[in-house]
Design an enzyme around this catalytic site. Structure first.
Site, mmCIF file in Angstrom:
data_model
loop_
_atom_site.group_PDB
_atom_site.id
_atom_site.type_symbol
_atom_site.label_atom_id
_atom_site.label_comp_id
_atom_site.label_asym_id
_atom_site.label_seq_id
_atom_site.Cartn_x
_atom_site.Cartn_y
_atom_site.Cartn_z
ATOM 1 N N ASN A 96 8.214 -4.454 13.119
ATOM 2 C CA ASN A 96 7.470 -5.707 13.281
ATOM 3 C C ASN A 96 6.020 -5.509 13.697
ATOM 4 O O ASN A 96 5.197 -6.415 13.515
ATOM 5 C CB ASN A 96 8.183 -6.577 14.324
ATOM 6 N N TYR A 161 -5.368 -6.650 4.973
ATOM 7 C CA TYR A 161 -4.062 -7.128 5.446
ATOM 8 C C TYR A 161 -3.131 -7.405 4.269
ATOM 9 O O TYR A 161 -1.965 -6.981 4.274
ATOM 10 C CB TYR A 161 -4.263 -8.393 6.275
ATOM 11 N N LYS A 165 0.516 -5.453 3.357
ATOM 12 C CA LYS A 165 1.796 -6.149 3.259
ATOM 13 C C LYS A 165 2.417 -6.001 1.869
ATOM 14 O O LYS A 165 3.652 -5.978 1.735
ATOM 15 C CB LYS A 165 1.614 -7.621 3.623
ATOM 16 N N THR A 197 1.555 -17.617 16.637
ATOM 17 C CA THR A 197 1.766 -16.528 17.591
ATOM 18 C C THR A 197 0.411 -16.065 18.106
ATOM 19 O O THR A 197 -0.640 -16.499 17.627
ATOM 20 C CB THR A 197 2.462 -15.322 16.925
#
Length: 264
Positions: A96, A161, A165, A197
């Site tokens: 994670n 990013y 991914k 988050t």
């Protein structure tokens, strides 16, 4: 009605579990009877989440705390060795840990940021999986990689990013095909949409802009809200359950509130 999982006797190692999705996942595994490993770079945050895990554990099982940086191979090795020394095995690996920076290709520090993102989001995941295979093979365990819908669609000045991914998704498929026949290890990925988050609040943007974006994104999502860490933790538990998801491997499960379907 909420689903209840039973992970009694299982050992779950969750990277990046000192906050956000990782913390919610660790707490859910603890609540479901598992021994959990909480890890992150901030000792105070790790200790806080570990206590929360112990508090919700039906048998008050003490969560293992390991402070370290997943971009450092020595820290990865210590994390795995400490887990096995403490619990004797690893059943579930949740990769994670992640990072993201707003950066344009013509920024002078683009390559520096690109390298750090790849080390955190992809390289650490590959290394942790590589090192955990011998233990997961013994338990016929499974791996859950936290990817992102950024693997499937363009996001403004987040090319590094998005690229990392996309790599996570392909790595997941390759490992499922390789580790299933060889070691009976299932490997899946989850692609969250916008989840509120500390991670999504860390893009160096003013708080008022972040708050506004949460409201606007939630209004556009077909489910009527943006995601919460618990939404993704629930999905992790589902994939980790051999009873519920024993026939799933190589799956990149989209958990995005309808983001991609609605072209948000």
């Amino acid at each position: 009605m909420s689903l209840k999982y039973d992970f009694t006797g299982k050992v779950a190692l969750i990277t990046g579990s000192s906050s956000g999705i990782g913390a919610a996942t660790a707490q859910l595994f603890s609540k479901s009877g598992a021994n959990v490993v909480v890890t992150g770079r901030n000792a105070d945050a790790v200790a806080k989440v570990a206590k929360q895990c112990t508090d919700v554990s039906p048998k008050q099982l003490t969560a293992l705390e390991v402070v370290g940086d997943l971009t450092n191979e020595e820290d990865c090795n210590r994390l795995i060795e400490t887990t096995v020394q403490t619990f004797g095995k690893i059943d579930i690996l949740v990769n994670n840990a992640g990072a993201g920076f707003l950066s344009s290709i013509d920024d002078t520090d683009y390559m520096e940021k690109f390298s750090l993102i790849m080390k955190t989001n992809l390289n650490s995941m590959v290394y942790m999986t590589h090192k955990c295979v011998p233990y997961l093979a013994k338990t016929r365990g499974n791996v859950i990689n936290i990817s992102s819908i950024a693997a499937k669609k363009y996001f403004y000045i987040l090319s590094a990013y998005c690229t990392s991914k996309a790599g996570v998704d392909m790595f997941t498929k390759c490992m499922a095909a390789e580790l299933g026949p060889k070691h009976h290890i299932r490997v899946n990925a989850i692609l969250p949409g916008y989840v509120e988050t500390n991670f999504t609040n860390s893009y160096e943007l003013p708080k008022e802009i972040i708050d506004q974006s949460i409201v606007e994104m939630g209004a556009k999502y077909p489910v009527g809200r943006i995601g919460q860490s618990q939404d993704i933790a629930n999905t992790v538990a589902y994939l980790a359950s051999d009873t519920a998801a024993g026939f799933l491997t190589g799956t990149c499960l989209i958990a995005d509130g309808g983001d991609i379907a609605a072209n948000v």
